[in-house]
Scaffold this motif. Structure first.
Motif, PDB file in Angstrom:
ATOM      1  N   VAL A 196      33.665  23.740  31.601  1.00 21.61           N
ATOM      2  CA  VAL A 196      35.132  23.575  31.331  1.00 21.61           C
ATOM      3  C   VAL A 196      35.980  24.570  32.140  1.00 21.61           C
ATOM      4  O   VAL A 196      37.180  24.397  32.301  1.00 21.61           O
ATOM      5  N   SER A 197      35.414  25.237  32.835  1.00 21.40           N
ATOM      6  CA  SER A 197      35.817  26.194  33.981  1.00 21.40           C
ATOM      7  C   SER A 197      36.887  25.542  34.852  1.00 21.40           C
ATOM      8  O   SER A 197      37.841  26.120  35.172  1.00 21.40           O
ATOM      9  N   TRP A 252      40.068  32.133  34.528  1.00 22.34           N
ATOM     10  CA  TRP A 252      39.000  32.389  34.235  1.00 22.34           C
ATOM     11  C   TRP A 252      38.416  33.681  34.616  1.00 22.34           C
ATOM     12  O   TRP A 252      38.366  34.387  35.606  1.00 22.34           O
ATOM     13  N   VAL A 253      37.992  34.593  33.565  1.00 21.85           N
ATOM     14  CA  VAL A 253      37.583  35.723  33.415  1.00 21.85           C
ATOM     15  C   VAL A 253      36.130  36.052  33.221  1.00 21.85           C
ATOM     16  O   VAL A 253      35.926  35.551  31.961  1.00 21.85           O
ATOM     17  N   LYS A 254      35.411  36.642  34.070  1.00 24.57           N
ATOM     18  CA  LYS A 254      33.808  36.494  34.149  1.00 24.57           C
ATOM     19  C   LYS A 254      33.247  37.942  33.828  1.00 24.57           C
ATOM     20  O   LYS A 254      33.645  38.893  34.288  1.00 24.57           O
ATOM     21  N   ILE A 289      37.732  35.276  38.304  1.00 21.60           N
ATOM     22  CA  ILE A 289      37.436  34.398  39.154  1.00 21.60           C
ATOM     23  C   ILE A 289      38.645  33.576  39.693  1.00 21.60           C
ATOM     24  O   ILE A 289      38.495  33.387  40.931  1.00 21.60           O
ATOM     25  N   LYS A 290      39.474  32.939  38.828  1.00 24.47           N
ATOM     26  CA  LYS A 290      40.379  32.359  39.218  1.00 24.47           C
ATOM     27  C   LYS A 290      41.836  32.631  38.287  1.00 24.47           C
ATOM     28  O   LYS A 290      41.443  32.843  37.231  1.00 24.47           O
ATOM     29  N   VAL A 297      35.519  43.618  41.579  1.00 30.86           N
ATOM     30  CA  VAL A 297      34.604  43.978  40.251  1.00 30.86           C
ATOM     31  C   VAL A 297      35.016  45.131  39.572  1.00 30.86           C
ATOM     32  O   VAL A 297      34.749  46.197  40.381  1.00 30.86           O
ATOM     33  N   ARG A 298      35.394  45.138  38.291  1.00 39.86           N
ATOM     34  CA  ARG A 298      35.704  46.332  37.626  1.00 39.86           C
ATOM     35  C   ARG A 298      34.856  46.759  36.585  1.00 39.86           C
ATOM     36  O   ARG A 298      34.365  45.857  35.824  1.00 39.86           O
ATOM     37  N   GLU A 299      34.376  47.973  36.427  1.00 40.84           N
ATOM     38  CA  GLU A 299      33.591  48.101  35.311  1.00 40.84           C
ATOM     39  C   GLU A 299      34.691  48.485  34.024  1.00 40.84           C
ATOM     40  O   GLU A 299      35.807  49.044  34.288  1.00 40.84           O
TER      41      GLU A 299
END
Length: 567
Positions: free
Chosen positions: A423-424, A430-432, A449-450, A460-462
């Motif tokens: 479904v992406s 899109w948050v992964k 991602i998008k 990339v965030r913690e």
């Protein structure tokens, strides 16, 4: 100016129709059933024929000012009243008000003496009296098989059937006649569908132990109509048909940006949030915080005064609200305020069509600005049906300008383990979420991602979840890459210690330079003092020499003066 020639095609008058009041059905028939004509509603036992017909009469009496007559050949009046009472239909009250008449006609084949002269004249008299007694506009005959059970001669049956339908038309009655499904044909007799002006087929099929009800308009004389199969619901709120089998792309986009309620996530998106009316996928492993991020978006939307609806398939609404309190979110107050509504159901409770139909009805009634589906990966079914359901679900929300948040247990957005369908690609954003394991611990990380139509951070965030909410930590890149958790703390401590050592070394060097400078300055002062002493001594000697020379010169002048005076 010459007039244009008249077109040979004249406007065809629209077929008069009567609204049934059944949600969705009037939409797919473009107005309802044909006015003053008989319509056949057929199907197998338990598919909802009697309920459909009863709803047609109740809505006519309560909403459209059209009294009705229900003539039953199977159920007694008291049984019918009791069966529909759970739906809120007060048939006894409508009878007392003169808006409805219920008549049970007992038909026993063994008591019927069939002759060539046998007809339904007695039925017409009985039905005509009921119609005239309340001025009925609508009629239901339930079911026609029982009425014609006494006929064995097909010729007589066909003639009486046509006579019955003609009598209904002559009286200008809008009628629903129910019929049982036959083998290889729509009804047992196989003739009713040919003489009816409108034929509606109800189906109650079971696939993989899951029941799905579907409706199809088989024919409609003189009118266009939807030709697909449409799922319909029968529950405590009655019967409703959902025209959701098409997925058009002609909807307009909603304007504006909505904040997620997570400052760090909003900062990763150039406009400060997601575009309104878009579809957002939040995917990740179990325990990465998908539901909490969705809950944060719900809380932010409700705080703006917007309605939100959450369709949940694994937890109850009370459980989600309780869990959200651990991150400082009070969803219960939004529920009490009427801004938030949870709809919880197990995926196995309905088929895919029924889940979609249920969502369609609830969304139309509640009119939310934000919808959360948690999790999308809980839905199960054949890949083709899953993809079709996803497309229509997204289309349903986008066509209404609703911002949709989907959570998925799959890291890559796949619907099924054994399927390549994802479904992406259908999502606008899109948050992964990922769990990073290092030094014996797990840390949560997030990246976008998008995000269609906007610039967004690729870092990339913690992020952490605490009673103060969800907080994103700026990206930290160490010698071995992006570091999280204690690895980040250790690396920061090591770099801090190295920085302290460098600072201390710099201070030592500065102190040594200052000591040497002071030593050199003392040496310079001593040399300068020595130089000044030498200069003073030299000046003194020069002064003494000048004094001696002056004295000698004065003596010579005095001596010369004496010699001159002696002569």
């Amino acid at each position: 100016m010459a007039s244009e020639p008249e077109s040979p095609l004249k406007a065809v008058p629209a077929l008069p129709k009567v609204a049934t009041g059944i949600s969705g059905f009037d939409a797919i028939t473009f107005g309802g059933l044909p006015k003053g004509r008989p319509s056949l509603v057929c199907g197998a036992a338990g598919c909802g024929k009697t309920l459909f017909a009863t709803t047609f009469l109740v809505n006519g009496a309560t909403r459209f000012g059209e009294p009705g007559v229900f003539m039953s050949f199977e159920e007694r009046a008291e049984d019918l009243v009791a069966n529909v009472a759970s739906l809120g239909y007060d048939l006894d009250g409508l009878v007392a008000q003169g808006k409805l008449a219920i008549d049970h006609v007992r038909v026993e084949r063994g008591e019927i003496e069939e002759t060539g002269e046998y007809d339904l004249e007695g039925l017409f008299i009985r039905l005509g009296f009921a119609v005239d007694s309340i001025g009925a506009k609508r009629v239901v005959l339930d079911t026609i098989e029982t009425l014609f059970a006494g006929f064995s001669d097909e010729t007589v049956l066909r003639a009486e059937l046509r006579r019955l339908f003609g009598w209904i038309k002559d009286r200008g009655l809008t009628a629903i006649i129910t019929g049982e499904r036959g083998d290889g044909q729509l009804t047992r007799q196989g003739m009713e569908e040919y003489v009816s002006d409108c034929v509606v087929l109800l189906d109650n099929r079971v696939e993989d132990q899951i029941t799905t009800r579907r409706l199809r308009v088989v024919k409609y004389r003189g009118s266009a109509h939807g030709t697909n199969e449409y799922p319909f619901l029968i529950d405590a709120e009655g019967i409703s048909v959902l025209p959701v089998t098409s997925a058009d792309l002609d909807y307009t986009i909603a304007e504006g940006v909505i904040a997620t309620g997570i400052a760090g996530l909003d900062a990763m998106l150039e406009p400060g949030g997601f575009h309104r009316g878009t579809s957002i996928l939040i995917s990740g492993e179990a325990g990465t915080g998908k539901t909490m991020i969705a809950s944060s978006m719900i809380d932010a939307a409700c705080a703006r005064g917007e309605r939100c609806m959450a369709f949940v398939f694994e937890e109850s609404g009370h459980q989600i609200a309780r869990n959200a309190r651990s991150v400082g979110l009070d969803l219960a107050r939004h529920v009490e305020a009427g801004l938030l509504r949870f709809e919880a159901a197990r995926p196995s409770l309905y088929g895919l069509e029924m889940h979609l139909a249920r969502m369609h009805r609830d969304i139309d009634r509640f009119e939310p600005a934000l919808v959360v589906i948690d999790p999308l990966s809980a839905l199960r079914g054949p890949p083709v049906e899953l993809q079709s359901t996803m497309l229509r679900m997204i289309d349903l929300l986008k066509s209404r300008g609703i911002t949709a948040v989907f959570t998925s247990l799959r890291e890559d957005g796949d619907i099924d383990h054994d399927s390549a369908i994802g479904v992406s690609s259908l999502m606008d954003a899109w948050v992964k979420l990922l769990n990073v394991e290092a030094n014996g611990e797990r840390s949560r990380t997030l990246y976008v991602i998008k995000a269609r139509g906007m610039r967004h951070s690729n870092q990339v965030r913690e992020f952490t979840m605490s009673e103060d909410g969800i907080a994103l930590i700026d990206a930290y890149i160490g010698p071995a890459g992006v570091l999280t958790g204690t690895a980040r703390v250790v690396q920061e401590a090591e770099e801090a210690a190295a920085a302290l050592r460098r600072e201390q070394e710099n201070l030592r060097r500065q102190r040594e330079a200052l000591r040497r400078r002071r030593s050199l300055e003392r040496q310079i002062d001593e040399l300068r003092a020595t130089l000044e002493s030498v200069e003073e001594e030299e000046a003194l000697l020069l002064s003494e020499d000048e004094m001696r020379e002056t004295t000698l010169a004065n003596g010579r002048r005095n001596l010369a003066a004496r010699r001159g005076s002696a002569r």
